[in-house]
Design a protein around this motif. Structure first.
Motif, PDB file in Angstrom:
ATOM      1  N   ALA A   1      45.916 -14.980   5.089  1.00 16.25           N
ATOM      2  CA  ALA A   1      46.494 -15.687   3.940  1.00 16.25           C
ATOM      3  C   ALA A   1      45.893 -15.290   2.606  1.00 16.25           C
ATOM      4  O   ALA A   1      46.413 -15.668   1.555  1.00 16.25           O
ATOM      5  CB  ALA A   1      46.326 -17.194   4.137  1.00 16.25           C
TER       6      ALA A   1
ATOM      7  N   THR B   1      52.082 -16.457   0.754  1.00 15.03           N
ATOM      8  CA  THR B   1      53.445 -16.985   0.817  1.00 15.03           C
ATOM      9  C   THR B   1      53.957 -17.160   2.233  1.00 15.03           C
ATOM     10  O   THR B   1      54.971 -17.825   2.433  1.00 15.03           O
ATOM     11  CB  THR B   1      54.426 -16.060   0.067  1.00 15.03           C
ATOM     12  N   ARG B   2      53.271 -16.580   3.228  1.00 19.18           N
ATOM     13  CA  ARG B   2      53.826 -16.654   4.581  1.00 19.18           C
ATOM     14  C   ARG B   2      52.877 -17.203   5.634  1.00 19.18           C
ATOM     15  O   ARG B   2      53.274 -17.374   6.783  1.00 19.18           O
ATOM     16  CB  ARG B   2      54.357 -15.291   4.998  1.00 19.18           C
ATOM     17  N   GLU B   3      51.644 -17.467   5.285  1.00 20.47           N
ATOM     18  CA  GLU B   3      50.691 -18.005   6.251  1.00 20.47           C
ATOM     19  C   GLU B   3      50.374 -19.459   5.924  1.00 20.47           C
ATOM     20  O   GLU B   3      50.531 -19.890   4.792  1.00 20.47           O
ATOM     21  CB  GLU B   3      49.403 -17.176   6.265  1.00 20.47           C
ATOM     22  N   SER B   4      49.919 -20.208   6.946  1.00 19.00           N
ATOM     23  CA  SER B   4      49.641 -21.640   6.808  1.00 19.00           C
ATOM     24  C   SER B   4      48.272 -21.972   7.389  1.00 19.00           C
ATOM     25  O   SER B   4      48.170 -22.510   8.491  1.00 19.00           O
ATOM     26  CB  SER B   4      50.711 -22.462   7.534  1.00 19.00           C
ATOM     27  N   PRO B   5      47.203 -21.653   6.678  1.00 24.70           N
ATOM     28  CA  PRO B   5      45.868 -21.905   7.234  1.00 24.70           C
ATOM     29  C   PRO B   5      45.560 -23.378   7.494  1.00 24.70           C
ATOM     30  O   PRO B   5      44.633 -23.680   8.241  1.00 24.70           O
ATOM     31  CB  PRO B   5      44.914 -21.340   6.180  1.00 24.70           C
ATOM     32  N   ASP B   6      46.328 -24.296   6.908  1.00 26.26           N
ATOM     33  CA  ASP B   6      46.085 -25.722   7.113  1.00 26.26           C
ATOM     34  C   ASP B   6      46.671 -26.246   8.412  1.00 26.26           C
ATOM     35  O   ASP B   6      46.358 -27.356   8.829  1.00 26.26           O
ATOM     36  CB  ASP B   6      46.639 -26.530   5.942  1.00 26.26           C
ATOM     37  N   ASP B   7      47.534 -25.457   9.076  1.00 24.97           N
ATOM     38  CA  ASP B   7      48.140 -25.853  10.356  1.00 24.97           C
ATOM     39  C   ASP B   7      48.015 -24.688  11.324  1.00 24.97           C
ATOM     40  O   ASP B   7      48.815 -23.750  11.293  1.00 24.97           O
ATOM     41  CB  ASP B   7      49.606 -26.240  10.168  1.00 24.97           C
TER      42      ASP B   7
ATOM     43  N   TYR C   1      49.577 -20.575  15.303  1.00 20.44           N
ATOM     44  CA  TYR C   1      48.649 -19.469  15.560  1.00 20.44           C
ATOM     45  C   TYR C   1      47.979 -19.630  16.928  1.00 20.44           C
ATOM     46  O   TYR C   1      47.739 -18.648  17.625  1.00 20.44           O
ATOM     47  CB  TYR C   1      47.600 -19.382  14.461  1.00 20.44           C
TER      48      TYR C   1
END
Length: 150
Positions: free
Chosen positions: A22, A29-35, A39
């Protein structure tokens, strides 16, 4: 004490891997490190597939780089096997240190040891610095890629 180890990724590496994925304009714009849920599901599938090699570069107990190497047996090119390098990322604290080169060199050597005849990768058209990096390592821009979002 500053030794680098490239090793298979484990589930507990996911927060660091996703954070690295991210940590640039495209990844943001395309990754979600909070969820991490999607993954974790993807990692379980990758870990179960012997053709997938997700690795981290670790320094002083901290994941500072990552990539995924996929082995693809094929019929073309006289039945050759190729590998695909994806998701190459280096932690911002390590950029410019040569770590990216070490990761790619690891992937090329691993590809040889797995019997691959060709190593390929793609890079987003906007990542011109990455293009120069890969060309410096001997890769050639030989194909035009296409994608179809599903």
């Amino acid at each position: 004490m500053n030794e680098l180890t490239i090793r298979p990724a484990v589930r507990s590496d996911l927060p660091a891997i996703v954070a690295m994925l991210a940590d640039d304009a495209l990844g943001a714009t395309r990754e979600s490190p909070d969820d991490l849920t999607p993954y974790q599901d993807a990692f379980a599938r990758l870990a179960a597939d012997p053709q997938q090699h997700v690795v981290v570069a670790e320094r002083n107990g901290r994941a500072v780089g990552t990539l995924q190497l996929t082995v693809i047996p094929g019929l073309s090119r006289r039945g050759s096997t190729r590998t695909v390098i994806e998701g190459v990322r280096v932690d911002s604290t390590e950029r410019g240190s040569g770590l990216g080169t070490e990761l790619i060199e690891w992937a090329v050597e691993k590809s040889r040891s797995l019997g691959a005849d060709l190593v390929q990768l793609t890079s987003d058209a906007t990542r011109t610095d990455a293009h120069r990096f890969y060309e410096r390592l001997g890769f050639t821009a030989s194909h035009l890629g296409f994608k179809l979002a599903l």
